[in-house]
Enzyme design. Structure first.
Site, PDB file in Angstrom:
ATOM      1  N   HIS A  61     -15.919  -7.402   1.409  1.00 37.83           N
ATOM      2  CA  HIS A  61     -15.228  -6.960   0.191  1.00 37.83           C
ATOM      3  C   HIS A  61     -14.190  -8.017  -0.182  1.00 37.83           C
ATOM      4  O   HIS A  61     -14.034  -9.012   0.520  1.00 37.83           O
ATOM      5  CB  HIS A  61     -14.609  -5.576   0.377  1.00 37.83           C
ATOM      6  CG  HIS A  61     -13.517  -5.485   1.414  1.00 37.83           C
ATOM      7  ND1 HIS A  61     -13.663  -5.944   2.705  1.00 37.83           N
ATOM      8  CD2 HIS A  61     -12.255  -4.976   1.347  1.00 37.83           C
ATOM      9  CE1 HIS A  61     -12.548  -5.713   3.379  1.00 37.83           C
ATOM     10  NE2 HIS A  61     -11.680  -5.135   2.588  1.00 37.83           N
ATOM     11  N   HIS A  63     -10.780  -7.898  -0.515  1.00 34.23           N
ATOM     12  CA  HIS A  63      -9.374  -7.894  -0.123  1.00 34.23           C
ATOM     13  C   HIS A  63      -9.061  -9.267   0.477  1.00 34.23           C
ATOM     14  O   HIS A  63      -9.907  -9.885   1.136  1.00 34.23           O
ATOM     15  CB  HIS A  63      -9.081  -6.778   0.889  1.00 34.23           C
ATOM     16  CG  HIS A  63      -8.879  -5.445   0.233  1.00 34.23           C
ATOM     17  ND1 HIS A  63      -9.119  -4.247   0.874  1.00 34.23           N
ATOM     18  CD2 HIS A  63      -8.458  -5.130  -1.020  1.00 34.23           C
ATOM     19  CE1 HIS A  63      -8.843  -3.251   0.043  1.00 34.23           C
ATOM     20  NE2 HIS A  63      -8.444  -3.753  -1.113  1.00 34.23           N
ATOM     21  N   ASP A  65      -7.537 -10.515   2.916  1.00 35.87           N
ATOM     22  CA  ASP A  65      -7.702 -10.863   4.336  1.00 35.87           C
ATOM     23  C   ASP A  65      -9.163 -11.146   4.697  1.00 35.87           C
ATOM     24  O   ASP A  65      -9.460 -11.520   5.828  1.00 35.87           O
ATOM     25  CB  ASP A  65      -7.087  -9.794   5.267  1.00 35.87           C
ATOM     26  CG  ASP A  65      -7.599  -8.397   5.031  1.00 35.87           C
ATOM     27  OD1 ASP A  65      -8.002  -8.092   3.890  1.00 35.87           O
ATOM     28  OD2 ASP A  65      -7.601  -7.589   5.985  1.00 35.87           O
ATOM     29  N   HIS A  66     -10.078 -11.001   3.715  1.00 35.30           N
ATOM     30  CA  HIS A  66     -11.496 -11.262   3.971  1.00 35.30           C
ATOM     31  C   HIS A  66     -12.051 -12.416   3.132  1.00 35.30           C
ATOM     32  O   HIS A  66     -13.198 -12.814   3.335  1.00 35.30           O
ATOM     33  CB  HIS A  66     -12.315  -9.988   3.728  1.00 35.30           C
ATOM     34  CG  HIS A  66     -11.902  -8.886   4.653  1.00 35.30           C
ATOM     35  ND1 HIS A  66     -12.604  -8.556   5.788  1.00 35.30           N
ATOM     36  CD2 HIS A  66     -10.802  -8.084   4.632  1.00 35.30           C
ATOM     37  CE1 HIS A  66     -11.965  -7.588   6.432  1.00 35.30           C
ATOM     38  NE2 HIS A  66     -10.867  -7.281   5.750  1.00 35.30           N
ATOM     39  N   HIS A 137     -14.472   2.385   1.945  1.00 31.09           N
ATOM     40  CA  HIS A 137     -13.138   1.784   1.930  1.00 31.09           C
ATOM     41  C   HIS A 137     -12.499   2.144   0.582  1.00 31.09           C
ATOM     42  O   HIS A 137     -13.117   2.834  -0.223  1.00 31.09           O
ATOM     43  CB  HIS A 137     -13.304   0.263   2.100  1.00 31.09           C
ATOM     44  CG  HIS A 137     -12.038  -0.475   2.456  1.00 31.09           C
ATOM     45  ND1 HIS A 137     -11.058   0.044   3.252  1.00 31.09           N
ATOM     46  CD2 HIS A 137     -11.621  -1.728   2.125  1.00 31.09           C
ATOM     47  CE1 HIS A 137     -10.090  -0.845   3.389  1.00 31.09           C
ATOM     48  NE2 HIS A 137     -10.402  -1.929   2.714  1.00 31.09           N
ATOM     49  N   ASP A 206     -13.102  -2.424   7.687  1.00 27.60           N
ATOM     50  CA  ASP A 206     -12.470  -1.825   6.521  1.00 27.60           C
ATOM     51  C   ASP A 206     -13.262  -0.637   5.989  1.00 27.60           C
ATOM     52  O   ASP A 206     -13.799  -0.652   4.885  1.00 27.60           O
ATOM     53  CB  ASP A 206     -12.236  -2.883   5.422  1.00 27.60           C
ATOM     54  CG  ASP A 206     -11.222  -3.919   5.881  1.00 27.60           C
ATOM     55  OD1 ASP A 206     -11.463  -4.521   6.949  1.00 27.60           O
ATOM     56  OD2 ASP A 206     -10.193  -4.109   5.223  1.00 27.60           O
ATOM     57  N   HIS A 265     -10.349  -6.379  13.725  1.00 30.70           N
ATOM     58  CA  HIS A 265      -9.521  -6.012  12.574  1.00 30.70           C
ATOM     59  C   HIS A 265      -8.363  -5.109  12.993  1.00 30.70           C
ATOM     60  O   HIS A 265      -8.161  -4.005  12.487  1.00 30.70           O
ATOM     61  CB  HIS A 265     -10.379  -5.339  11.486  1.00 30.70           C
ATOM     62  CG  HIS A 265      -9.744  -5.338  10.119  1.00 30.70           C
ATOM     63  ND1 HIS A 265      -8.757  -4.446   9.770  1.00 30.70           N
ATOM     64  CD2 HIS A 265      -9.952  -6.099   9.017  1.00 30.70           C
ATOM     65  CE1 HIS A 265      -8.403  -4.675   8.508  1.00 30.70           C
ATOM     66  NE2 HIS A 265      -9.115  -5.669   8.040  1.00 30.70           N
TER      67      HIS A 265
HETATM   68 ZN   LIG Z   1      -9.147  -6.033   5.942  1.00 33.93          ZN
HETATM   69 ZN   LIG Z   2      -9.810  -4.029   2.982  1.00 34.57          ZN
END
Ligand SMILES: [Zn+2]
Ligand SMILES: [Zn+2]
Length: 302
Positions: A61, A63, A65-66, A137, A206, A265
């Site tokens: 996805h 976000h 952090d990815h 998520h 997530d 994670h």
């Molecule tokens: Zn994440």
């Molecule tokens: Zn996320």
């Protein structure tokens, strides 16, 4: 043989001792990456591996952090003189999202191809069979099962008794049909035994637990699953932020009958994931705490 390396195991933000979660797979000279948060290229470098042979990146996805490590990684690939195309796979909006990031990484010496997922999807890429499936998520997010299929054994006696000339054997072994000069034709099932068990790795992060994850992860050799919170009393928080606790991850691993599970994670507040393992192993004994650089070489059973 399939090499699996968890490059990082953090969620939300990279920490001095923990990179953001990202997974690298290597099979037959074709490398793929799942997720690419800030610092992923440093985690790769720490492992001593070049980003150049990576031919596909799968995104769960969008976000930060990815995905926020992507422009830097692309620039490093360019500096390493990568010329082969790179395939990016992810939820709808992938091309728009990546093109925005590319404003700070223009003029790359390789093509970027896009595959936007429109729901659960199966596709193949260089010997990998990939199943993408939606998870739960707070924005659209996918999990991935990566399969290496294995054909059955070639039956020499059957090929001889059917009088198939030797030069056609390797074509049948590759799973293709042959048309002989004498007018006869054969499909692989004439000479190939039952398909043998291949290799399967499932990666989900997530998400809340879902039945779809359990079904998609079923019988995986390795299930890599998010464990944002070690403490069971953080369940309310996990529900609110659409993440899960170690216990919830372990319960899915048990139901999916996987061989082994690695947690990843982690919340930045979770300093020592190992302290929760004894309790979690009562739910699923083969639970391991993922850590940066954790690697395994998966091989066929026989
Ligand atoms: Zn994440
Ligand atoms: Zn996320």
């Amino acid at each position: 043989m399939l090499d699996v390396c968890l490059l990082g195991c953090g969620g939300m933000m990279p920490l001095p001792y923990r990179w953001l979660t990202s997974l690298l797979l290597r099979y037959n000279g074709n490398n793929l990456l799942i997720d690419c948060g800030e610092g992923t290229q440093i985690a790769l470098k720490e492992k001593g591996w070049s980003p150049k042979p990576i031919g596909m990146i799968l995104f769960t996805h969008f976000h930060a952090d990815h995905i926020s490590g992507l422009p830097g990684l692309l620039l490093t690939m360019g500096n390493a003189e990568k010329h082969d195309p790179l395939l990016l796979v992810g939820p709808r909006g992938l091309e728009r999202t990546v093109k925005a990031l590319l404003t700070i990484a223009p003029e790359l010496p390789f093509e970027i191809e896009y595959k936007e997922l429109e729901g659960d999807t199966e596709f193949t890429w260089n010997g990998y069979r990939v199943n993408a499936f939606k998870v739960n998520h707070n924005i659209t997010c996918y999990g991935y099962s990566i399969n290496i299929d294995r054909a059955g054994k070639f039956n020499v006696d059957a090929a001889r008794s059917l009088d198939i000339p030797v030069q056609y054997w390797s074509i049948l072994q590759k799973g293709e049909g042959v048309a002989l000069e004498d007018g006869r034709s054969f499909t692989p099932d004439a000479v190939m035994g039952e398909r043998r068990k291949g290799l399967k790795v499932t990666y989900t992060t997530d998400t809340r637990p879902t039945n779809s994850i359990v079904e998609n992860a079923r019988n995986s050799d390795l299930f890599i699953c998010e464990g944002m919170y070690g403490e069971d009393d953080k369940l309310v928080k996990a529900r609110e932020h659409k993440h899960m606790t170690f216990s919830e991850a372990a319960d899915m691993a048990r139901r999916a009958e996987v061989k082994e599970m690695w947690l990843t994670h982690y919340s930045p507040s979770l300093v020592n994931p190992r302290e929760f393992l004894d309790r979690v192993r009562k739910i699923f004994p083969a639970t391991k705490a993922g850590k940066d650089g954790k690697t395994v070489e998966l091989d066929y059973e026989e």
